[in-house]
Write a protein that holds these residues in place. Structure first.
Motif, short mmCIF file in Angstrom:
data_model
loop_
_atom_site.label_atom_id
_atom_site.label_comp_id
_atom_site.label_asym_id
_atom_site.label_seq_id
_atom_site.Cartn_x
_atom_site.Cartn_y
_atom_site.Cartn_z
N THR A 84 3.47 -11.90 12.36
CA THR A 84 4.66 -11.24 12.90
C THR A 84 5.57 -10.85 11.75
OG1 THR A 84 4.58 -12.50 14.97
CG2 THR A 84 6.67 -11.45 14.42
N ASN A 137 2.10 -8.48 15.06
CA ASN A 137 3.29 -8.26 15.88
C ASN A 137 4.43 -7.77 14.99
OD1 ASN A 137 2.01 -9.52 18.22
ND2 ASN A 137 2.35 -11.46 17.16
N ALA A 139 8.72 -6.55 14.99
CA ALA A 139 10.01 -6.51 15.67
C ALA A 139 11.02 -5.97 14.68
CB ALA A 139 10.42 -7.90 16.15
N LEU A 460 12.04 -15.57 19.17
CA LEU A 460 10.67 -15.13 19.50
C LEU A 460 10.04 -16.18 20.40
CD1 LEU A 460 9.57 -13.90 15.95
CD2 LEU A 460 10.67 -12.60 17.79
N ARG A 463 6.29 -18.30 20.41
CA ARG A 463 5.61 -18.06 19.15
C ARG A 463 6.11 -19.06 18.12
NH1 ARG A 463 2.69 -13.28 19.83
NH2 ARG A 463 3.56 -11.98 21.49
N ARG A 521 1.61 -6.60 18.75
CA ARG A 521 2.49 -6.01 19.76
C ARG A 521 3.87 -5.76 19.16
NH1 ARG A 521 0.82 -10.45 24.40
NH2 ARG A 521 -1.34 -9.69 24.67
N LEU A 523 7.45 -6.57 19.56
CA LEU A 523 8.21 -7.62 20.23
C LEU A 523 9.64 -7.14 20.41
CD1 LEU A 523 6.87 -10.75 18.29
CD2 LEU A 523 5.89 -9.58 20.29
#
Length: 526
Positions: A84, A137, A139, A460, A463, A521, A523
């Protein structure tokens, strides 16, 4: 049937507790069973004898941003075990982009990477990233330098009431689209023009939209470090938000040791119940724009105004004098890393002192000429920290790991230049080297700094931990071999000890080879 069973791993669950040898099973994108699973079967059985399993690492301070669109594998991060990345740091985010001048400037910069600027809002940008299917991931925060540029351009004056209201609206819209909070970069114009009151108002706007987080590149990391920390804490108190101090350090030899005082101030604030955290990278060189050598007054009005000053002999002489007063005798401490043009690209890897000798001019003249020729775009590494300060910062339990780097590939457009070794080495260095060799903390604590701590700071959910019901972002590694190899001379050397990386239950990297899967993804704050 279960998706994957990891048999007999030493599981570092991200909490900081000592590891346990257990089996871990996933179904789809989640961890579903932990314990003795001898009677269970799965589509994939991974023999983890002699290996460790941890949550995937979370990079709280990334700068890949728009490059997610052309380097969705985010190779340099993934090869470190990062699953992430949080972008939009230091006041600069990929969106919103609604001001015509700002859009033209950003479009021109992105053209160098083959990226067409086709979005305006945060929602539009994140939707494009989702379509590219990143391998990890991702963000983002919304940058207050970016939002300010949308409403005031390069104007250094305090915002008018209408401008402030517009900026607050842009912040709320970005958070409602998924931004995790706001960030500031208070040494970079135009974000550096923001007053404490403006920053507090924007942090409050983010909080009102449901993301009470203010991450800041402080107004000073050198002579006014303590005052800058105080400002950040005031903003947090006024806005009622969590404060994240980005890449915490003391810049410059005369400021070495000041982090002991700032860490004490942060500790006192935390003891009083204030949610204050920090992140850091485990290196002595800072990586930023070479234009940081310029006096702030020379940068008022933006890039074109600055270039005009550098073209004018009289103004350039005054700028050179101001720069030389700061950097005289220290030009060897600045290493050029990224130069945009083909005619100067071979300068990557040279020190400013070397550049002056090769051009037959004083180092300060060489530096200013390079900035002029390259329109202020070169990046450089500044060797301005000391190991004892870095160790002190990492010894604080509220400090997470952040690379302060963009994702890079070994080939292609993002491989240009000479990156800082932190681009390829931050996490194995902070988790592996700093636990086994520097002994700043044990390995379990090193894993916590890179997993559950950042997940908690940035909200998050599910996670950063290996527990039943958490997302199966997982890192399989050799705990005795995990270490960085990247150096300033060879910054793309890959780390050792990474065996496999799973993102949302899907293996994306195994034994150094990409599987072809991109299961990351976007987030979004919800």
């Amino acid at each position: 049937m279960l998706s994957t069973i990891f048999r007999g791993a030493r599981v570092y669950d991200g909490s900081g507790r000592p590891p346990q040898v257990v089996d871990v099973a996933t179904y789809g994108d989640r961890v579903v069973l932990i314990g003795r699973l001898d009677e269970q079967d799965a589509r994939e059985i991974v023999d983890c004898t002699g290996l460790a399993l941890a949550p995937g690492f979370i990079d709280v301070h990334g700068h890949t941003d728009e490059l997610w669109l052309i380097e969705p594998r985010v190779e340099s991060k993934l090869r470190q075990g990062v699953t992430t990345e949080i972008g939009g740091n230091c006041g600069l985010s990929a969106a919103p982009l609604v001001h015509d001048v700002l859009r033209r400037q950003r479009a021109e910069r992105l053209k160098d990477y083959g990226i067409e600027l086709s979005w305006s809002s945060m929602d539009e940008f994140l939707t494009l990233v989702e379509r590219e299917r990143p391998a990890i991931n991702v963000a983002t925060l919304v940058g207050l330098g970016t939002t300010r540029a949308n409403v005031a351009g390069d104007d250094p004056r305090p915002l008018e009431r209408e401008q402030s209201a517009t900026q607050e609206r842009l912040v709320r819209e970005a958070v409602e689209a998924g931004a995790l909070g706001v960030s500031s970069g208070l040494i970079y114009p135009p974000g550096s023009y923001a007053t404490t009151e403006e920053l507090s108002a924007m942090a409050q706007a983010a909080a009102s939209a449901g993301a009470p987080l203010y991450a800041t590149h402080l107004r000073s990391e050198s002579d006014a470090l303590e005052e800058a920390v105080d400002e950040a804490l005031r903003i947090g108190r006024t806005a009622g938000v969590t404060v994240q101090l980005s890449h915490h350090k003391a810049w410059g030899k005369r400021n070495w040791g000041r982090v002991h005082r700032t860490l004490a101030v942060i500790d006192a604030a935390r003891d009083a119940g204030e949610p204050v955290f920090a992140d850091a990278y485990p290196y002595l060189g800072a990586w930023t724009e070479l234009a940081q050598i310029l006096p702030p007054s020379s940068r008022i009005g933006g890039v074109e105004a600055t270039l005009e000053r550098l073209r004018d002999p009289a103004q350039r002489a005054g700028i050179a004098l101001a720069v030389e007063l700061v950097w005289q005798g220290r030009w060897h401490e600045i290493l050029i890393t990224d130069v945009a043009s083909a005619r100067n690209e071979e300068l990557a890897g040279q020190r400013i002192g070397e550049l002056g000798r090769s051009w037959g001019v004083k180092p300060v003249a060489a530096a200013l000429q390079l900035l002029l020729e390259e329109r202020l775009t070169p990046a450089a590494i500044f060797f301005e920290m000391t190991q004892s300060d870095v160790d002190a910062v990492f010894s604080a339990r509220f400090v997470a790991v952040g690379s302060d780097a963009s994702g890079r590939a070994l080939r292609g457009v993002t491989a240009r230049g000479l990156p800082h070794p932190r681009a390829f080495g931050t996490f194995p260095r902070a988790v592996g080297r700093y636990s086994r060799r520097r002994r700043i903390y044990d390995l379990a604590e090193g894993v916590r700094r890179a997993t559950s701590l950042p997940a908690a700071i940035f909200g998050l959910r599910d996670r950063g931990l290996i527990e039943r019901g958490t997302f199966a972002d997982l890192l399989l590694f050799d705990e005795e071999a995990l270490i960085d190899r990247a150096t300033y001379e060879e910054p793309t050397l890959l780390p050792e000890g990474i065996r496999a990386v799973y993102v949302n239950g899907v293996c994306v990297l195994r034994d150094g080879a990409f599987t072809g899967e991109r299961s990351g993804r976007v987030l979004r704050h919800t």
